[in-house]
Each structure stands twice: as structure tokens, then as C-alpha cells.
Design an enzyme around this catalytic site. Structure first.
Site, PDB file in Angstrom:
ATOM      1  CE1 TYR A  35      -2.360   3.308   2.456  1.00 28.90           C
ATOM      2  CE2 TYR A  35      -3.716   2.525   0.656  1.00 28.90           C
ATOM      3  CZ  TYR A  35      -3.444   3.479   1.624  1.00 28.90           C
ATOM      4  OH  TYR A  35      -4.245   4.580   1.742  1.00 28.90           O
ATOM      5  CG  ASP A  70       5.882   3.584   0.583  1.00 31.50           C
ATOM      6  OD1 ASP A  70       4.685   3.453   0.231  1.00 31.50           O
ATOM      7  OD2 ASP A  70       6.229   4.167   1.626  1.00 31.50           O
ATOM      8  CE  LYS A  90       2.326   4.867   7.941  1.00 33.60           C
ATOM      9  NZ  LYS A  90       0.948   4.852   8.387  1.00 33.60           N
TER      10      LYS A  90
HETATM   11  P1  KE4 Z   1      -0.677   8.443   4.360  1.00 36.05           P
HETATM   12  O1  KE4 Z   1      -1.188   9.120   3.111  1.00 36.05           O
HETATM   13  O2  KE4 Z   1      -1.773   7.628   5.037  1.00 36.05           O
HETATM   14  O3  KE4 Z   1       0.049   9.376   5.328  1.00 36.05           O
HETATM   15  O4  KE4 Z   1       0.459   7.399   3.930  1.00 36.05           O
HETATM   16  C1  KE4 Z   1       0.162   6.448   2.936  1.00 36.05           C
HETATM   17  C2  KE4 Z   1       1.108   5.277   3.069  1.00 36.05           C
HETATM   18  C3  KE4 Z   1       2.145   5.147   2.169  1.00 36.05           C
HETATM   19  N1  KE4 Z   1       3.024   4.125   2.244  1.00 36.05           N
HETATM   20  C4  KE4 Z   1       2.914   3.193   3.227  1.00 36.05           C
HETATM   21  C5  KE4 Z   1       3.903   2.071   3.277  1.00 36.05           C
HETATM   22  C6  KE4 Z   1       1.868   3.275   4.176  1.00 36.05           C
HETATM   23  O5  KE4 Z   1       1.754   2.317   5.127  1.00 36.05           O
HETATM   24  C7  KE4 Z   1       0.952   4.338   4.112  1.00 36.05           C
HETATM   25  C8  KE4 Z   1      -0.206   4.472   5.076  1.00 36.05           C
HETATM   26  N2  KE4 Z   1      -0.358   3.415   6.030  1.00 36.05           N
HETATM   27  C9  KE4 Z   1      -1.708   3.169   6.487  1.00 36.05           C
HETATM   28  C10 KE4 Z   1      -1.696   2.023   7.493  1.00 36.05           C
HETATM   29  N3  KE4 Z   1      -0.894   0.914   7.143  1.00 36.05           N
HETATM   30  C11 KE4 Z   1      -2.325   4.388   7.056  1.00 36.05           C
HETATM   31  C12 KE4 Z   1      -3.570   4.157   7.893  1.00 36.05           C
HETATM   32  C13 KE4 Z   1      -4.798   4.705   7.235  1.00 36.05           C
HETATM   33  O6  KE4 Z   1      -4.926   4.586   5.996  1.00 36.05           O
HETATM   34  O7  KE4 Z   1      -5.645   5.233   7.988  1.00 36.05           O
END
Ligand code: KE4
Length: 428
Positions: free
Chosen positions: A144, A239, A267
Site C-alpha cells: 500500500y 516506500d 509517519k
Molecule cells: P498516508 O497518506 O496515510 O500518510 O500514507 C500512505 C502510506 C504510504 N506508504 C505506506 C507504506 C503506508 O503504510 C501508508 C499508510 N499506512 C496506512 C496504514 N498501514 C495508514 C492508515 C490509514 O490509511 O488510515
């Protein structure tokens, strides 16, 4: 435990917010419960609207490596807020955070701060497409990278949790430019490059996948990707939104000895406030406006409060002792969990690296999307609710990763292991 106030808040939320949440995975849908509304976090614990207290292993999905409301992070935010919340102009903090990131991750000559991991990865592939003058990208099933259109194909995290790995609303021609390969399967990528290598702008992956639950990489797979992309003049994008500053002071890449062309972060570098970042080779990054022609922008990019929280967090991490402590605590927890599951005979796969772990209810090893999908999500839902009743807050999805923070202490680990034993014995 009573969840009366959370339930009433959730009823109200659903009248004005789709699904009652601002991010789908928070909705507790896959664990068959209503979400808890949290009122505060302190150290390793969170407290809900009904006054229930939990040991928190979600940690806001990764940012809170120091735990909730770390005094030095809170102080940094308060000090910054007293000088204004946003200037829409450059300020010193942006330079300091950018320098800290580039010093910690040698492959990052330059970095651009944005507001989320999604913005970071979306910008990185736009840049890769511009730099290589190619349109196709390769991603991996179960990874993701945020919710930009190009990535919502066989994606992990909330899409996997919700059972819709490819989102409606993504135009067919865009889907056609995203090629999905199998994580830890270098041959699947080699085949694609043999067929259309001259059209591929980049390969993007989580160098350790956290959105299928935790899936560890085959190191040869990662090194093979580096060789394959270099050999076809495609870019390799790591990523590291989850792994960045989680597994070491820098990226997982620092430990692997692999230099990607671009890296995406998020994060932890925001210390719990909205920050994402992408960066890498100078010759690539200099294509970004206003220095180059590739456009990306953001009203609140480099926001002073978010940057202050990020700097405060990285300064604490930079000292370095934290990572050994995180490793030890999480190793102890893993060992206790393995003992409980072995003694109760419940088949599980436990994947752990550093302060990240996932418990899959399956008899097989979990090494990719297909094996992760074999996990029994109904069993996970029963496990989740049993743990919640005993004051342990796990990710409300089988396809997410648990995080241990610097604030978790051995008493928390003991309480967690005891709760696991009670829940598993009740489930057996
Ligand atoms: P954000 O746009 O949510 O800040 O980051 C996206 C993203 C990109 N790359 C990786 C490896 C990620 O894990 C994420 C976002 N992680 C999820 C949970 N695994 C965020 C939680 C959510 O979507 O509420």
C-alpha cells in the site's frame, strides 16, 4: 467494558462523515465492531470516550515510535504554535528537518517535504515518469502506497481490510499503466521487464511490507530489484513511510546496503503531525519545480508545527539507544506469544522485525499477498475483541502491523502476553 459513549459518537459521526471515520481502516468493520472514540493518549496507552484504558499497539499506524504525547514533542509543538501556525513561506525548521533526513539516509541527496505519505509516493512516481519519460510503474500485490489512483490496484491496508483491493473510480488507462507483481518473487518482475522493460518508469515497493500485515523481504529479491531496474534504466523507489526511522535512525535501506533512486517517508518524521517526504538523487530531484519542470505543491507543506514535531522526534531517535530497547522489548513479547500459541496449539504465523509484528491466524508462513490472504480473518476478529476486552488495543485488521513504542515497558509486555493467553484459551 462499556463502549456507550463511543457508540453514540459513532452514530452522530455517521450522519456527517462517510462511514463515521476519516480513514476507512479506523472503522473496525473487518473486526465486526464499532470503533472506539479516543479522548487522549499518554505514553503507551490510549483512553476512550467511556474512560476505558488500553495498551496501544497501533501507535497511530506507525508515527508514535516515542509513544503518545512525549513531553519534548509536545513542548516543541507548543513553542512553534506560539510563533504562528503557518507562514506559507520558507522557514528554518524546514531546512533543519531536510538536513536531518538527508544526513540519516545517504541515498537522499535532496528531499521535498509534503503533508502525507500519499503525497510523497504520488509525487515520486510523477517525478520518475518525467525523469525516464516512461509511463508504466510496477507495484506489488498487497503493498500500500497511499490512495493516489495509480496505487489503488491490488493494494493492501484498508483496501485489503475492506475486501476491495482495487478501488472503483480509477480510470482503466491508468490501471493499464500499473503493473502488479508478486512480492518476494523476482522472476515475476524479470518477466515484466523482459516484455516491456523500455516502458517502465519505476518499481515502487515497501522494502519491508507492513500493509498485508508484516511481511519480511527476501534480501535477494531486493538486491535483484536494484540490479533489474538499473539494468533497464528504470528507477527503484523505496516506500519507507512505515520503515523510515522505525527500524534504525534512517531507512531500512541503511541496513540493507541498497541505495534506491527515490525514497518516500512519512509517519515518524512528523512525530504524529502531518508530514510526508520524498527525495533521492540530485539529478532526479532537481527536476522538481521551481528548479525544474515537474510540478508538485502544497499550502501546508513544511508546516512549522509539523516540522517542529518531526525534528523533536528525530533528535530523540538520533541518540540511537532507543532502537536496541525496542528490539529487546519486542523480542521478549514475540517469545512470550510463541510460547502461548505453541502451548495452546492454535496455528499462527508471527512475523516480526524490530518493533513491528503481526500475528496471522494461519498454518502457513506469510511471505506475500497470497499467503497473507489465507489468514483466518474471523479468528483475528475474535482475537481482536478478546484483547480489547482485556485492555489491549491491536490494529482492527488482520492486514496491518502492530507497533511497540519506546513508551511500552516490560509490565505492558507482561500484561499483553497474559491477555493473549486468556483470549486464546477462551477461543480454543
Ligand atoms: P498516508 O497518506 O496515510 O500518510 O500514507 C500512505 C502510506 C504510504 N506508504 C505506506 C507504506 C503506508 O503504510 C501508508 C499508510 N499506512 C496506512 C496504514 N498501514 C495508514 C492508515 C490509514 O490509511 O488510515
Amino acid at each position: 467494558m462499556k463502549f456507550v459513549r463511543s457508540s453514540s459518537l459513532f452514530s452522530k459521526a455517521r450522519t456527517v462523515i462517510p462511514g463515521g471515520v476519516n480513514s476507512p481502516v479506523r472503522a473496525f468493520k473487518s473486526v465486526g465492531m464499532e470503533p472506539l472514540f479516543i479522548t487522549r493518549g499518554q505514553g503507551a496507552r490510549i483512553f476512550d470516550a467511556d474512560g476505558n484504558e488500553f495498551i496501544d499497539y497501533v501507535g497511530s499506524w506507525g508515527p508514535l515510535i516515542l509513544g503518545h504525547s512525549h513531553p519534548r514533542v509536545v513542548e516543541a509543538i507548543q513553542t512553534a504554535a506560539g510563533m504562528g501556525t503557518s507562514y506559507g513561506a520558507p522557514h528554518q525548521g524546514e531546512v533543519e528537518l531536510a538536513e536531518m533526513i538527508c544526513q540519516a539516509i545517504p541515498s537522499m541527496d535532496m528531499v521535498r517535504l509534503v503533508n502525507s505519505g500519499t503525497e510523497a509516493t504520488m509525487s515520486a512516481i510523477r517525478l520518475a515518469r518525467a525523469f525516464t519519460r516512461r509511463d508504466k510503474i510496477v507495484k506489488f500485490a498487497g503493498c500500500y502506497h497511499g490512495h493516489a489512483d495509480s496505487f489503488l490496484i491490488q493494494a493492501g491496508s484498508g483496501l485489503l481490510t475492506g475486501g476491495v483491493p482495487t478501488s472503483p473510480g480509477v480510470p482503466a488507462d491508468l490501471i493499464g499503466n500499473t503493473i502488479v507483481c508478486r512480492y518476494n518473487d523476482l522472476d515475476s518482475v524479470r518477466t515484466v521487464f523482459e516484455q516491456m522493460g523500455t516502458e517502465i518508469a519505476a518499481v515502487i515497493l515497501e522494502p519491508m511490507a507492513g500493509n498485508m500485515g508484516l511481511v519480511l523481504p527476501d534480501i535477494e529479491f531486493l538486491h535483484g530489484l536494484r540490479e533489474l531496474t538499473a539494468g533497464h534504466e528504470a528507477l527503484l523507489i523505496f516506500d519507507e513511510v512505515i520503515t523510515g526511522f522505525r527500524v534504525t535512525y534512517g531507512g531500512l535501506q541503511n541496513l540493507l546496503g541498497i541505495e534506491p533512486d527515490l525514497t518516500c517517508l512519512g509517519k515518524i518524521i512528523g512525530g504524529g503531525l502531518p508530514v510526508g517526504a520524498y527525495g533521492g538523487r540530485c539529478d532526479i530531484m532537481r527536476m522538481m519545480a521551481p528548479e525544474g519542470p515537474v510540478y508538485q505543491a502544497g499550502t501546508l507543506s513544511g508546516n512549522p508545527l509539523a516540522v517542529a514535531a518531526g525534528i523533536a522526534t528525530l533528535k530523540i531517535l538520533e541518540a540511537g539507544e532507543l532502537y536496541d530497547d525496542l528490539e529487546t522489548k519486542t523480542y521478549v513479547l514475540e517469545t512470550r506469544l510463541r510460547t502461548v500459541f505453541e502451548e495452546t496449539g492454535l496455528p499462527v504465523a508471527i512475523n516480526r522485525y524490530g518493533s513491528m509484528f503481526s500475528i496471522f491466524f494461519t498454518e502457513e508462513d506469510v511471505t506475500d499477498y497470497e499467503s497473507a490472504l489465507k489468514a483466518d480473518t474471523r479468528m483475528y476478529a475474535r482475537f481482536f475483541s478478546g484483547m480489547l476486552e482485556r485492555g489491549i488495543y491491536l490494529p482492527p485488521s488482520q492486514f496491518e502491523t502492530c507497533f511497540v513504542s519506546a513508551a511500552h515497558d516490560i509490565k505492558d509486555i507482561d500484561q499483553t502476553a497474559d491477555a493473549v493467553r486468556q483470549v486464546i484459551e477462551a477461543m480454543a
